[in-house]
Design a protein around this motif. Structure first.
Motif, PDB file in Angstrom:
ATOM      1  N   CYS A  34     -10.586   2.190   0.642  1.00 41.29           N
ATOM      2  CA  CYS A  34      -9.707   2.561   1.506  1.00 41.29           C
ATOM      3  C   CYS A  34      -8.173   2.974   0.024  1.00 41.29           C
ATOM      4  O   CYS A  34      -7.993   2.944   0.533  1.00 41.29           O
ATOM      5  N   TYR A  35      -8.802   1.903  -0.791  1.00 39.17           N
ATOM      6  CA  TYR A  35      -7.806   3.168  -1.719  1.00 39.17           C
ATOM      7  C   TYR A  35      -6.481   1.966  -1.660  1.00 39.17           C
ATOM      8  O   TYR A  35      -5.591   2.210  -2.566  1.00 39.17           O
ATOM      9  N   LEU A  36      -6.715   0.862  -1.789  1.00 39.34           N
ATOM     10  CA  LEU A  36      -5.415  -0.213  -1.264  1.00 39.34           C
ATOM     11  C   LEU A  36      -5.307  -0.608  -2.382  1.00 39.34           C
ATOM     12  O   LEU A  36      -4.301  -1.571  -3.362  1.00 39.34           O
ATOM     13  N   THR A  50      -3.660   1.163  -5.240  1.00 41.86           N
ATOM     14  CA  THR A  50      -2.861   1.925  -4.684  1.00 41.86           C
ATOM     15  C   THR A  50      -1.047   0.520  -5.385  1.00 41.86           C
ATOM     16  O   THR A  50      -0.523   0.767  -6.005  1.00 41.86           O
ATOM     17  N   VAL A 109     -10.935   4.590  -8.042  1.00 41.02           N
ATOM     18  CA  VAL A 109     -11.893   4.837  -7.256  1.00 41.02           C
ATOM     19  C   VAL A 109     -12.069   6.176  -6.593  1.00 41.02           C
ATOM     20  O   VAL A 109     -11.385   7.152  -6.520  1.00 41.02           O
ATOM     21  N   CYS A 151      -9.029   1.321   9.724  1.00 42.49           N
ATOM     22  CA  CYS A 151      -7.549   2.370   9.005  1.00 42.49           C
ATOM     23  C   CYS A 151      -8.494   2.120   7.968  1.00 42.49           C
ATOM     24  O   CYS A 151      -8.013   3.084   7.222  1.00 42.49           O
ATOM     25  N   PRO A 152      -9.334   1.255   7.011  1.00 43.67           N
ATOM     26  CA  PRO A 152      -9.463   1.208   5.538  1.00 43.67           C
ATOM     27  C   PRO A 152     -10.431   2.480   5.565  1.00 43.67           C
ATOM     28  O   PRO A 152      -9.768   2.827   4.513  1.00 43.67           O
ATOM     29  N   VAL A 153     -10.924   2.615   6.542  1.00 40.01           N
ATOM     30  CA  VAL A 153     -11.751   3.947   6.466  1.00 40.01           C
ATOM     31  C   VAL A 153     -11.378   5.491   7.647  1.00 40.01           C
ATOM     32  O   VAL A 153     -11.990   5.924   7.331  1.00 40.01           O
ATOM     33  N   ARG A 188      -5.785   9.793  -0.687  1.00 36.16           N
ATOM     34  CA  ARG A 188      -5.031   9.018   0.450  1.00 36.16           C
ATOM     35  C   ARG A 188      -4.191  10.082   0.289  1.00 36.16           C
ATOM     36  O   ARG A 188      -3.298  10.496  -0.827  1.00 36.16           O
ATOM     37  N   TRP A 207      -0.381   9.010   0.503  1.00 35.44           N
ATOM     38  CA  TRP A 207       0.443   8.828   0.197  1.00 35.44           C
ATOM     39  C   TRP A 207       0.343   8.742  -1.723  1.00 35.44           C
ATOM     40  O   TRP A 207       0.837   9.074  -3.239  1.00 35.44           O
TER      41      TRP A 207
END
Ligand code: SF4
Ligand code: SF4
Ligand code: SF4
Ligand code: SF4
Ligand code: SF4
Ligand code: FES
Lengths: 133, 823
Positions: A56-58, A61, A70, B99-101, B212, B214
């Protein structure tokens, strides 16, 4: 003050310690007891035989050291997974934000602290090395 | 202006505003989900609820309610907040919340609103949606489980794109968005629906999971494909262009793009790009260094009376100017672009009729006009975003549309559009007949009598009586007379036609014939009037403005190729052009390139032309350089590098600079200084500079000196017994030969085809997708058949663009080519 007194005082302390339990550890023969919430090497949790991470790229980030890389891929079921997951341990500051940010609880920090290595490139932990064993 | 009170603030707004508009204008934020300023008010989501005192405090949607004098509005009472939270709770009830995916995460209106209103829990319980997800489409992924039924996709595809691919299917809780008979999406793939979808229901598949929102570096740029000159935002990560990003405030088109602009960006960061200069050694192109390559090229250019050059119309204005200087330094005046004829409508036609080699109209005039006369339905395919403007003009503004074309097309389907389908190649005859009809019926404007050349024109039109031309063009006298009187009677009327390498019939003569109509009726130099020539590539107009074409007796592109064959030209410098694929008569081009002593090609890719070169120079795309492009309607726009160029590549500007230095010239100035020089010299560019264009693009004004010119009418083409008339052109998904390297374009239109009518198909027993042999005098080509209802019988259409099946093997540049089809 009598110059002998402090010396005797010191000797007393030394003598007392001969009968106390030692604080130093005979590492590596003796291993430290790592606290449960110690923040050591990361681990990627596994469930149903695959990493829980959904890319999810969190974590990249939120990471203040910008040391997580990732790349997401699409698997046969069109689901998202991390085709690349790398952490550069030389830059990591072991803050644990990545673990906190993960929305699917795919990441943890283990008690592993022996991270010394010979080459810089060996400090970049790939997905395989991070997967929980 | 209407005065009203919003949240205790006295404000005023134009009287046609809604409450939402008025609030926005005055800096008060009302949340929206289903509203889009480009679309008609819809009122589906109820996120924008506000209280109006005069309505006894009832909650009403701000986005659909017009304001009235003295309205007292509250936008944030606890009751409203509660109501909005309820709306969100209900939306989230069946929403997958993945949301995560979900690629929309971070750019999702639903996510943002949920966060703003802190909807952390849900009072209701229900199962999640279980709609099937469409993963099969190469460009657009549809996941209706995430849909909030705002209807924006449906509305944009209908109101602006005019395709109508999507609609609401089923009712109640079962409602979803889908295509006819729940089939897959097979549309124009402009991506408009993707760009307006507030959630992750419609996603760009080529960008799926790539990054993403951002994490993307958003770089403003100008589309590198066609002359419309749309503005776009490139999403860049790790120095790679990964996607295009929608920005509803960008450009005259408000962020709308066509399939090429939206999905054809892959050529920029393609791994097929040339990365190193190459020099032919012992017959093979071998990687080399810039020093060596430039030295070899400079050696050949020196004292070059036998040097000539061809450039693509995709170079920047600065590069064209510098290229010209380089060639002049080398000692030649022989240079040209776009096959030498694709710019003739401007450089010859308009130059004679309007005294300027630019269109006396802009794309903004389309929606301000009363009547549009479009020559060729292909206008939609060549310049799709201009097509959107035409759609909106017809649908929203009630503008009358008449299309003169050799086939029907998308524009023919617009409400009340009239399409006059004529015999291929007879456009000029019809325009002349229209002029004659206007003259005969005395519908001319008073201003026409003082324009020079009227008597000669009148005389020359004697043979073009509406009855007399019927046999040539197939349009009835009644239709011609009606159109002539409508055109003359309209207060504002605009003529639009595309030009391009595949539209060899759209000549200077066509331009003058169209210009005559405007001049006769005084429909020029005013808002909503004029003649708009849509030049093919992103800087075709710039190339003309910079004077990069054959003038004062120098050789034009086709003459240059002939001179290569005959040996008068020994060194040919081709900057980005791919004549082997895009110029008429492949054999002729090939023998010219074989014959020329020394061929240097600067290119992005190893095209078939580059493969024949002695030196290949790897250069940069529009996204890697600084400069200006001039759109078809003379909007001068600035581009800056969005990504770093490859280590071993140079911009064309740098290549020309280095070569000038090699030839002993002074180091040329920076691009900005070069532009200042252009601004001082080129009419209309005065006062422009990189610094000002960086902030806002600007129109280079056109000053008109009208003159009537007698158009030379080409001899009618007779297709023999059993033969069909082949017309060439552009396919919607492609622009020039560059789009072959844009994967998005290739996913949906990967190969050339021959489009033919149902009657011809039935007679020849050809079915859709059959492989057919198309043969003409020039050669033979195997193409896939596409049987459509839009083609009139006796006419077939073949797009150019494709290296794998180049139409120039059977086409030698004629507007209409007789061909025979066989299985
Ligand atoms: S522990 Fe902190 S620094 Fe280390 S990877 Fe996680 S977020 Fe980054
Ligand atoms: S559409 Fe928005 S809210 Fe729904 S899953 Fe995607 S990011 Fe999350
Ligand atoms: S891509 Fe364009 S044409 Fe296709 S459905 Fe979406 S808006 Fe309509
Ligand atoms: S697909 Fe997207 S744009 Fe279309 S109705 Fe659903 S949420 Fe709205
Ligand atoms: S190709 Fe033309 S119409 Fe399409 S986005 Fe680019 S400039 Fe606009
Ligand atoms: S934004 Fe007003 S009802 Fe949806």
């Amino acid at each position: 003050m009598n110059p002998i007194t402090p010396i005797l005082h010191g000797m007393k302390i030394t003598f007392e310690h001969l009968f106390k339990k030692p604080v130093t550890l005979q590492y590596p023969d003796e291993r430290p007891k790592v606290a449960q919430r110690f923040r050591g090497l990361h681990g990627l949790k596994v469930s149903h035989n695959k990493a829980k991470c959904v890319a999810c790229y969190l974590c990249p980030t939120v990471c203040p050291a910008k040391c997580i890389r990732v790349e997401a891929g699409e698997d046969a079921n069109h689901d998202k997974y991390a085709s690349v997951y790398e952490i550069d341990m030389l830059r990591c500051i072991f803050c644990g934000y990545c673990v906190e940010a993960c929305p699917v609880d795919a990441l943890k920090m283990t008690g592993e602290f022996e991270l010394a290595n010979y080459k810089r490139s060996d400090f970049v932990y790939s997905k395989e090395r991070l997967l929980e064993k | 202006m209407v005065n009203l009170t919003i949240d205790d603030k006295q404000v005023s707004a134009p009287k046609d505003s809604t409450i939402y508009d008025a609030a926005k204008l005055n800096g008060i934020k009302i949340p929206i989900l289903c509203h889009d300023k480009k679309l008609k008010p819809f009122g589906a989501c109820r996120m924008c609820l506000v209280e109006v005192e005069q309505m006894k405090g009832r909650q009403i949607p701000a986005c659909t309610t017009p304001i009235t004098e003295g309205m007292i509005i509250r936008t944030d009472t606890p009751d409203i907040i509660k109501a909005r939270k309820l709306v969100l709770e209900l939306l989230l009830l069946n929403h997958p919340l993945d949301c995560p995916v979900c690629d929309k995460g971070g750019d999702c209106d639903l996510q943002n609103l949920t966060y703003d209103y802190q909807v952390n829990s849900n009072r209701f319980v229900d199962s999640k949606f279980q709609h099937e997800i469409d993963y099969n489409n190469p460009l657009i992924e549809r996941d209706m489980n995430r849909c909030v039924l705002c209807g924006k996709c449906v509305r944009i595809c209908d109101e602006i794109v005019g395709f109508g691919a999507l609609t609401f299917i089923d009712r109640g809780i079962e409602t979803k968005i889908g295509c006819e008979f729940e089939k897959g999406l097979n549309c124009e793939f402009c991506g408009s629906c993707v760009s307006v979808c507030p959630v992750g229901s419609l996603l760009a598949r080529p960008f799926k999971f790539k990054s993403r929102f951002w994490a993307l570096n958003k770089q403003n740029s100008v589309c590198g494909y066609c002359g419309t000159g749309c503005n776009l935002t490139l999403g860049v990560k790790d120095n790679k262009v990964l996607t295009t990003i929608y920005d509803e405030n960008q450009g005259f088109h408000k962020g709308q793009l066509c399939v090429r602009g939206r999905f054809g960006y892959q050529f920029i960061s393609s791994d097929k790009r040339l990365t190193k200069p190459m020099v032919r050694k012992n017959g093979v192109l071998t990687e080399s260094t810039w020093d060596e390559a430039l030295e070899v090229v400079a050696g050949r250019l020196k004292g070059g009376t036998d040097v000539a050059a061809l450039a693509t119309a995709r170079l920047t204005n600065e590069e064209f100017t510098l290229f010209k200087k380089l060639l002049e330094k080398a000692g030649t005046k022989n240079f040209d672009h776009s096959a030498g004829y694709a710019h003739a409508a401007l450089t010859d036609g308009f130059a004679r009729s309007f005294g300027t080699s630019a269109s006396p109209a802009s794309i903004l005039d389309v929606q301000k006009s009363d009547l549009l006369l479009v020559i060729k339905t292909d206008t939609y395919e060549t310049h799709p975003v201009v097509g959107f403007e035409i759609n909106m003009a017809v649908k929203n503004k009630g503008v009358k549309l008449t299309v003169l074309s050799d086939k029907r097309g998308k524009l023919s389907k617009l409400p009340n559009a009239k399409t006059l389908v004529h015999t291929p190649g007879s456009e000029i005859v019809i325009l002349n007949a229209l002029a004659k009809a206007i003259l005969d019926a005395k519908l001319t404007d008073g201003s026409a009598s003082i324009i020079p050349g009227l008597p000669e024109l009148e005389l020359s039109l004697a043979a073009y009586g509406a009855d007399a031309v019927y046999s040539q063009c197939g349009i009835s006298a009644a239709d011609i007379n009606k159109l002539a009187s409508e055109y003359a009677a309209a207060e504002k009327a605009l003529i639009i036609f595309p030009v391009g390498q595949a539209y060899s019939g759209h000549t200077a003569e066509l331009a003058t014939a169209a210009a005559n109509l405007a001049l006769l009726t005084g429909k020029y130099g005013k808002e909503g009037c004029g003649v708009l020539c849509l030049s093919e590539k992103n800087n075709s107009q710039g190339a003309v403005d910079m004077g990069f074409y054959a003038q004062n007796g120098s050789m034009n592109a086709l003459q240059i190729l002939d001179a290569c064959t005959s040996g008068t030209v020994k060194t040919l410098f081709i900057a980005g052009e791919n004549p082997l694929n895009s110029y008429p008569d492949k054999d002729k081009v090939k023998s010219a390139l074989n014959a020329v002593d020394f061929l240097v090609v600067s290119e992005l890719f190893m095209t078939e032309t580059a493969a024949m070169a002695d030196v290949v120079l790897p250069v940069c795309s529009f996204a890697e350089k600084e400069g200006t492009f001039t759109s078809a309607d003379r909007r001068v726009q600035y581009v800056k590098p969005a990504v770093r160029k490859g280590i071993q590549t140079k911009t064309d500007y740098e290549v020309f600079s280095d070569l000038i230095c090699c030839l002993g010239g002074q180091i040329p100035p920076s691009t900005a200084a070069q532009f200042d020089e252009i601004a001082g010299r080129v009419p209309g560019y005065q006062g422009l500079s990189h610094a000002s264009l960086r902030i806002n693009s600007a129109f280079a004004p056109v000053s008109i000196t009208p003159a009537f010119v007698v158009p030379k009418v080409p001899a009618p083409v007779t297709t023999g017994q059993g033969m069909l008339a082949m017309v060439t052109g552009s396919a919607l998904y492609h622009s020039g030969t560059l789009s072959q390297f844009g994967e998005g374009s290739m996913y949906v239109c990967p190969e050339a085809y021959v489009e033919l009518s149902r009657t011809d198909a039935a007679a020849l027993k050809i079915a859709d997708n059959d492989l057919v042999n198309v043969s003409s005098n020039a050669g033979k080509l195997q193409l896939k058949a596409k049987v459509t209802a839009r083609m009139p019988s006796g006419v077939v259409f073949v797009p150019y663009h494709f290296s794998a099946a180049p139409v120039n093997t059977i086409w030698n540049g004629a507007a209409v080519t007789p061909v025979s089809l066989s299985k």
